[in-house]
Scaffold this motif. Structure first.
Motif, PDB file in Angstrom:
ATOM      1  N   ILE A   8       0.858  -1.193   0.000  1.00  0.00           N
ATOM      2  CA  ILE A   8       0.000   0.000   0.000  1.00  0.00           C
ATOM      3  C   ILE A   8       0.886   1.232   0.000  1.00  0.00           C
ATOM      4  CG2 ILE A   8      -1.941  -1.159   1.103  1.00  0.00           C
ATOM      5  CD1 ILE A   8      -1.129   0.120   3.732  1.00  0.00           C
ATOM      6  N   TRP A   9       0.334   2.357  -0.393  1.00  0.00           N
ATOM      7  CA  TRP A   9       1.100   3.589  -0.529  1.00  0.00           C
ATOM      8  C   TRP A   9       0.177   4.779  -0.269  1.00  0.00           C
ATOM      9  CZ3 TRP A   9       0.000   0.037  -4.275  1.00  0.00           C
ATOM     10  CH2 TRP A   9      -0.929   0.414  -5.258  1.00  0.00           C
ATOM     11  N   ALA A  47      -6.568  -3.498 -10.076  1.00  0.00           N
ATOM     12  CA  ALA A  47      -7.330  -3.197  -8.866  1.00  0.00           C
ATOM     13  C   ALA A  47      -6.488  -2.698  -7.702  1.00  0.00           C
ATOM     14  CB  ALA A  47      -8.118  -4.434  -8.443  1.00  0.00           C
ATOM     15  N   GLY A  48      -5.221  -3.141  -7.599  1.00  0.00           N
ATOM     16  CA  GLY A  48      -4.419  -2.755  -6.450  1.00  0.00           C
ATOM     17  C   GLY A  48      -4.893  -3.440  -5.178  1.00  0.00           C
ATOM     18  N   PRO A  49      -4.408  -2.983  -4.021  1.00  0.00           N
ATOM     19  CA  PRO A  49      -4.739  -3.645  -2.745  1.00  0.00           C
ATOM     20  C   PRO A  49      -6.082  -3.242  -2.157  1.00  0.00           C
ATOM     21  CG  PRO A  49      -3.220  -1.849  -2.360  1.00  0.00           C
ATOM     22  CD  PRO A  49      -3.398  -1.924  -3.847  1.00  0.00           C
ATOM     23  N   GLY A  50      -6.719  -2.186  -2.713  1.00  0.00           N
ATOM     24  CA  GLY A  50      -8.014  -1.758  -2.182  1.00  0.00           C
ATOM     25  C   GLY A  50      -7.935  -0.810  -1.008  1.00  0.00           C
ATOM     26  N   GLU A  51      -6.728  -0.379  -0.671  1.00  0.00           N
ATOM     27  CA  GLU A  51      -6.554   0.501   0.491  1.00  0.00           C
ATOM     28  C   GLU A  51      -5.272   1.310   0.330  1.00  0.00           C
ATOM     29  OE1 GLU A  51      -5.499  -0.242   5.156  1.00  0.00           O
ATOM     30  OE2 GLU A  51      -7.269  -1.302   4.392  1.00  0.00           O
ATOM     31  N   TYR A  52      -5.264   2.521   0.919  1.00  0.00           N
ATOM     32  CA  TYR A  52      -4.070   3.362   0.926  1.00  0.00           C
ATOM     33  C   TYR A  52      -3.490   3.445   2.336  1.00  0.00           C
ATOM     34  CZ  TYR A  52      -5.162   4.518  -3.860  1.00  0.00           C
ATOM     35  OH  TYR A  52      -5.407   4.416  -5.213  1.00  0.00           O
TER      36      TYR A  52
END
Length: 364
Positions: A8-9, A47-52
């Motif tokens: 995440i970032w 989609a990425g991880p779904g969270e920052y």
């Protein structure tokens, strides 16, 4: 661009704005499309991880919440497919979504794979069976510019009621345009090698050329053959263009709803956002308003001395200008009618000062 080597970032302002546009459009798209179709599909290709880093929702969670929190009951069967090639992010996303209790009409699938491979497989199955995809919204939001060939977008858009929202990574394309190793990827992305003609010594002309070329390729028959295309520019904290969001649809209703979402984000109608000027906690003394005088000039240049229905005039405003359907009636037509002498003649209506769809406008 934030460091994206970790799971995440941090969430950057322009990404937050991108997600706001996405959520606003889904709020409009979901009830409209589910009203006429028993099954609809939402695909997030990167989609990425779904969270920052500070817990903000990523695009998959935003899409799911658009369904869960919608004020209208969505009767259609909704399938959401989230594709993420990085295994650690895919695992993180699965764990996050497993905590959500979806309603019975919502089916969620997460796949750890390349976007182009999964979409190609889905389309091959559909094409071999001589069927069409269910009405689908495909969000294509990569970190770079490879892996989203124009030919793949064309195959998606050959299916009725499908739409795409594409992150066109201009910053990366511009930075690596002259590297020979990228020639194949760039030609695949643009669907042509015309990108090689981009001006080299003028950054503004180069940006305009590459933006216009991609838009042309999305719309042209030899490209993706999309009827309506609209874009929104995103700039970084240095006020340099990072990317454009390109929206593509074959339905005027889709274009209209996306333009409304973009106008709510940039009330100047320029369709752009910059991290450099973003002041979320600072009040605004004078809010931007539509440039009605500019729209009036556009309308008169096209229709002076001509007659047109109010509906067709509205369609022109939506499809051929940056303005909305709501911008031409009261702010422009009513004022033109009140001029002495009146600048328009209106027939086929019950009440003066109103312009229903079937009323006829003659520009004098």
């Amino acid at each position: 661009m934030a460091n994206t080597t970790s799971i995440i970032w941090p969430l950057e302002p322009h990404t937050e704005i991108k997600h706001i546009i996405l959520r606003r459009y889904l709020n409009s798209w979901l009830p409209i499309i589910s009203r006429y179709h028993g099954k609809i599909v939402y695909i997030d290709g990167f989609a990425g991880p779904g969270e920052y880093s500070f817990g903000q929702d990523g695009s998959p969670i935003i899409a799911i919440k658009a369904v869960l929190d919608h004020k209208f009951k969505l009767g259609a069967k909704i399938r959401m497919l989230f594709i993420e090639k990085e295994e650690d992010r895919c695992k993180f996303l699965k764990e996050k979504i497993n905590k959500i209790q979806p309603p019975s009409n919502l089916d969620i699938e997460i796949v750890c794979e390349e976007f182009r491979n999964i979409i190609d497989s889905i389309l091959k199955t559909v094409e071999e069976n001589k069927k069409n995809l269910a009405p689908s919204f495909v969000f294509i939001d990569p970190f770079g510019f490879s892996g989203i060939p124009l030919g793949l977008i064309k195959r998606i858009m050959q299916n009725p009621s499908c739409e795409v929202l594409i992150n066109f990574m201009y910053g990366d394309i511009n930075r690596f345009l002259d590297l020979d190793d990228n020639e194949v990827h760039l030609t695949e992305t643009f669907g042509t090698d015309e990108w090689k003609n981009a001006p080299k010594n003028d950054p503004n002309k180069r940006l305009e050329f590459l933006h216009d070329l991609y838009k042309k390729q999305l719309k042209s028959f030899s490209g993706a053959n999309i009827t309506f295309v609209n874009s929104f520019m995103m700039k970084n904290k240095s006020n340099q263009t990072s990317y454009f969001l390109f929206f593509g649809t074959n339905k005027i209703e889709g274009l209209e709803k996306m333009k409304e979402a973009m106008w709510r984000t940039d009330k100047s109608g320029n369709f752009e956002f910059s991290d450099a000027t973003y002041r979320p906690f600072q009040g605004v003394l004078f809010e931007d308003k539509p440039r009605y005088s500019e729209l009036k000039i556009i309308i008169l240049e096209k229709f002076k001395g001509k007659t047109i229905s109010s509906k067709k005039l509205g369609d022109f405003v939506v499809t051929e200008t940056s303005f909305l359907r709501s911008h031409y009636k009261i702010p422009i037509l009513r004022k033109m009618e009140k001029e002495s002498p009146s600048q328009i003649q209106v027939s086929n209506r019950k009440r003066k000062g109103t312009y229903p769809d079937d009323s006829i406008i003659k520009f004098l």
